[in-house]
Write a protein that holds these residues in place. Sequence first.
Motif, PDB file in Angstrom:
ATOM      1  N   HIS A  67       0.820  -1.215   0.000  1.00 30.86           N
ATOM      2  CA  HIS A  67       0.000   0.000   0.000  1.00 30.86           C
ATOM      3  C   HIS A  67       0.852   1.263   0.000  1.00 30.86           C
ATOM      4  N   GLN A  68       2.176   1.097  -0.085  1.00 34.68           N
ATOM      5  CA  GLN A  68       3.065   2.254  -0.063  1.00 34.68           C
ATOM      6  C   GLN A  68       3.243   2.811  -1.476  1.00 34.68           C
ATOM      7  N   PRO A  69       3.131   4.132  -1.646  1.00 40.78           N
ATOM      8  CA  PRO A  69       3.277   4.727  -2.991  1.00 40.78           C
ATOM      9  C   PRO A  69       4.602   4.380  -3.665  1.00 40.78           C
ATOM     10  N   TRP A  70       5.713   4.376  -2.890  1.00 43.34           N
ATOM     11  CA  TRP A  70       7.009   4.090  -3.515  1.00 43.34           C
ATOM     12  C   TRP A  70       7.040   2.681  -4.100  1.00 43.34           C
ATOM     13  N   PHE A  71       6.442   1.732  -3.396  1.00 45.76           N
ATOM     14  CA  PHE A  71       6.423   0.343  -3.854  1.00 45.76           C
ATOM     15  C   PHE A  71       5.606   0.222  -5.137  1.00 45.76           C
ATOM     16  N   LEU A  72       4.456   0.853  -5.158  1.00 45.88           N
ATOM     17  CA  LEU A  72       3.591   0.790  -6.333  1.00 45.88           C
ATOM     18  C   LEU A  72       4.209   1.518  -7.518  1.00 45.88           C
ATOM     19  N   LYS A  73       4.859   2.662  -7.259  1.00 44.54           N
ATOM     20  CA  LYS A  73       5.465   3.432  -8.350  1.00 44.54           C
ATOM     21  C   LYS A  73       6.574   2.637  -9.035  1.00 44.54           C
ATOM     22  N   TRP A  74       7.364   1.906  -8.259  1.00 44.56           N
ATOM     23  CA  TRP A  74       8.429   1.106  -8.862  1.00 44.56           C
ATOM     24  C   TRP A  74       7.858   0.060  -9.807  1.00 44.56           C
ATOM     25  N   HIS A  75       6.747  -0.540  -9.435  1.00 44.84           N
ATOM     26  CA  HIS A  75       6.140  -1.554 -10.300  1.00 44.84           C
ATOM     27  C   HIS A  75       5.454  -0.921 -11.516  1.00 44.84           C
ATOM     28  N   ILE A  76       4.941   0.271 -11.340  1.00 41.24           N
ATOM     29  CA  ILE A  76       4.356   0.975 -12.496  1.00 41.24           C
ATOM     30  C   ILE A  76       5.445   1.294 -13.515  1.00 41.24           C
ATOM     31  N   MET A  77       6.593   1.775 -13.024  1.00 42.13           N
ATOM     32  CA  MET A  77       7.697   2.105 -13.930  1.00 42.13           C
ATOM     33  C   MET A  77       8.270   0.868 -14.610  1.00 42.13           C
ATOM     34  N   ALA A  78       8.074  -0.296 -13.984  1.00 33.61           N
ATOM     35  CA  ALA A  78       8.632  -1.538 -14.550  1.00 33.61           C
ATOM     36  C   ALA A  78       7.770  -2.137 -15.641  1.00 33.61           C
ATOM     37  N   ILE A  79       6.611  -1.558 -15.937  1.00 33.95           N
ATOM     38  CA  ILE A  79       5.695  -2.151 -16.927  1.00 33.95           C
ATOM     39  C   ILE A  79       6.394  -2.468 -18.254  1.00 33.95           C
ATOM     40  N   PRO A  80       7.138  -1.531 -18.858  1.00 32.24           N
ATOM     41  CA  PRO A  80       7.753  -1.867 -20.151  1.00 32.24           C
ATOM     42  C   PRO A  80       9.085  -2.579 -20.038  1.00 32.24           C
ATOM     43  N   GLY A  81       9.656  -2.676 -18.819  1.00 29.74           N
ATOM     44  CA  GLY A  81      11.030  -3.147 -18.670  1.00 29.74           C
ATOM     45  C   GLY A  81      11.292  -4.527 -19.229  1.00 29.74           C
ATOM     46  N   GLY A  82      10.420  -5.475 -18.904  1.00 26.73           N
ATOM     47  CA  GLY A  82      10.629  -6.839 -19.374  1.00 26.73           C
ATOM     48  C   GLY A  82      10.545  -6.963 -20.880  1.00 26.73           C
ATOM     49  N   PHE A  83       9.629  -6.223 -21.490  1.00 28.18           N
ATOM     50  CA  PHE A  83       9.485  -6.319 -22.942  1.00 28.18           C
ATOM     51  C   PHE A  83      10.642  -5.640 -23.662  1.00 28.18           C
ATOM     52  N   LEU A  84      11.165  -4.552 -23.083  1.00 24.71           N
ATOM     53  CA  LEU A  84      12.359  -3.944 -23.666  1.00 24.71           C
ATOM     54  C   LEU A  84      13.542  -4.912 -23.603  1.00 24.71           C
ATOM     55  N   ALA A  85      13.642  -5.660 -22.489  1.00 24.39           N
ATOM     56  CA  ALA A  85      14.709  -6.658 -22.373  1.00 24.39           C
ATOM     57  C   ALA A  85      14.541  -7.771 -23.411  1.00 24.39           C
ATOM     58  N   ILE A  86      13.301  -8.193 -23.646  1.00 21.25           N
ATOM     59  CA  ILE A  86      13.049  -9.226 -24.659  1.00 21.25           C
ATOM     60  C   ILE A  86      13.439  -8.728 -26.048  1.00 21.25           C
ATOM     61  N   GLU A  87      13.045  -7.503 -26.371  1.00 15.66           N
ATOM     62  CA  GLU A  87      13.393  -6.953 -27.691  1.00 15.66           C
ATOM     63  C   GLU A  87      14.905  -6.850 -27.847  1.00 15.66           C
ATOM     64  N   ALA A  88      15.593  -6.434 -26.787  1.00 16.72           N
ATOM     65  CA  ALA A  88      17.052  -6.351 -26.851  1.00 16.72           C
ATOM     66  C   ALA A  88      17.662  -7.735 -27.012  1.00 16.72           C
ATOM     67  N   GLY A  89      17.112  -8.711 -26.292  1.00 15.19           N
ATOM     68  CA  GLY A  89      17.623 -10.073 -26.388  1.00 15.19           C
ATOM     69  C   GLY A  89      17.439 -10.670 -27.762  1.00 15.19           C
ATOM     70  N   TRP A  90      16.298 -10.421 -28.387  1.00 16.66           N
ATOM     71  CA  TRP A  90      16.079 -10.949 -29.734  1.00 16.66           C
ATOM     72  C   TRP A  90      16.937 -10.226 -30.757  1.00 16.66           C
ATOM     73  N   THR A  91      17.267  -8.966 -30.496  1.00 23.25           N
ATOM     74  CA  THR A  91      18.219  -8.260 -31.360  1.00 23.25           C
ATOM     75  C   THR A  91      19.578  -8.935 -31.299  1.00 23.25           C
ATOM     76  N   VAL A  92      20.008  -9.303 -30.080  1.00 19.85           N
ATOM     77  CA  VAL A  92      21.269 -10.024 -29.919  1.00 19.85           C
ATOM     78  C   VAL A  92      21.221 -11.349 -30.677  1.00 19.85           C
ATOM     79  N   THR A  93      20.125 -12.086 -30.519  1.00 19.13           N
ATOM     80  CA  THR A  93      20.008 -13.398 -31.153  1.00 19.13           C
ATOM     81  C   THR A  93      20.052 -13.312 -32.671  1.00 19.13           C
ATOM     82  N   GLU A  94      19.284 -12.383 -33.238  1.00 16.97           N
ATOM     83  CA  GLU A  94      19.149 -12.326 -34.697  1.00 16.97           C
ATOM     84  C   GLU A  94      20.288 -11.568 -35.362  1.00 16.97           C
TER      85      GLU A  94
END
Length: 449
Positions: free
Chosen positions: A358-385
């Motif tokens: 219920h803490q704003p700082w905790f929730l804000k960190w997860h909100i900011m992380a929304i695109p993080g995993g997909f950006l990592a996937i796109e970067a990883g597939w760039t490395v692969t291809e």
Amino acid sequence: MDDFLAARAQMGVSLGFHIIFACIGMVMPFFMAVAHYKWLRTGDVCYKNITRAWSRGVAIFFVTGAVSGTMLSFELGLLWPGFMKYAGPIIGMPFSLEGTAFFIEAIALGFYLYGWEKLNRWFHWYTGLLIGLSGLASGILVVSANAWMNSPAGFTYENGHFTDINPWKAMYNAAWIPEALHMILAAFIATGFAVAGVHAWMLYRGKNVEFHLRAFRIAVSFAAIAALLQPFSGDFAARSVAKLQPAKLAAMEGLYHTQSHAPLSVGGIWSAVHPASGSDSIVYRLKYAIEIPDLLSVLVHGKANAEVIGLDRIPKNEWPLVGIVHIAYQIMVALGILLFLLAVISLCGVWKYRKWLHQPWFLKWHIMAIPGGFLAIEAGWTVTEVGRQPWIIDHIMRTADAVTPMPGIVYTFYVFTGIYLMLSAMVIFLLYRQIKMVPVLYDVVSDKN
């Protein structure tokens, strides 16, 4: 833009969009199945509401994933006939099996969406779980084909001819397990943190707190556990690359000189050093990189004095685009580390310090992380291809030799890019509408029960 570059760009854009749709469609059914199971066990209607809300998201991504995946299959034949002519008989089996898994997934989804109050409740739950299992199988089978391009197997290649074809050996190639494991964990991380971030955003706004709190816990638990396992998977995959594709590993690390006690480079920009007067040789190196002595040798071969092959051992015409591969790899690793740290915090909040939820700082960190995993996937597939270039089948067929001779590919690139942008806009609109409908759905379902 010439036709060869347009064909590569079209394939890159198509894969970049499809991988997001596919990852979400593959992972979200497991979140849905857990929520459904909790409802069946506890009778708590809140879990039923979560299940029904997520089932709509699963349906949206199944449709868009099917459309984008079908487009990709046409593009393989349209853009790369030289590849399909030889690769089809060798690596066609996992594609056929993937089609079977797709049809099972479609049938299970139909049962699930229209089976509420009509099917046995445990059979209904099983159809939801089957959506996830068949989607997971589809992803693993498709990765098998990509792994085969990085580690060709199941045939004999002599004088430009492919003979002694063994589709089973082709499917069970040496790169399959490392790639599939790394990709599946990445899909759970990206989707889990994205879904958790959306629910964190609604919690931050104080909307339908109990609903979003329980949904957040389920999604973030999947993401956090996968993020904690991913470094082991990444190490496994890197060792596989070092053995099977030394040029790709050298590009990932920006390693020019073959050496023992090879350092691990953090950051840096790949650049050419102009030759000294009287010398015709050009030396390449990373500028501004932080080097950790011996660590690359230790990570790849398990001992500090092990030799790691650099680009100086690779013919120049077989180098990938080192600058792009190195930067993409650094982005992937950096995001992976950040998500690993967030995973530790997430599990502490879910399992021990529940006031953090219920803490704003905790929730804000997860909100900011929304695109993080997909950006990592796109970067990883760039490395692969990009890291496999200039080969479409590693050290067997060059990408330039597989491209279609048909002119005007640049126009199909524009058309297909427009279609993917339109699909993405539709997905965003439909998801936004579903998120806005959650309070209404919650009240309606609660009243009926």
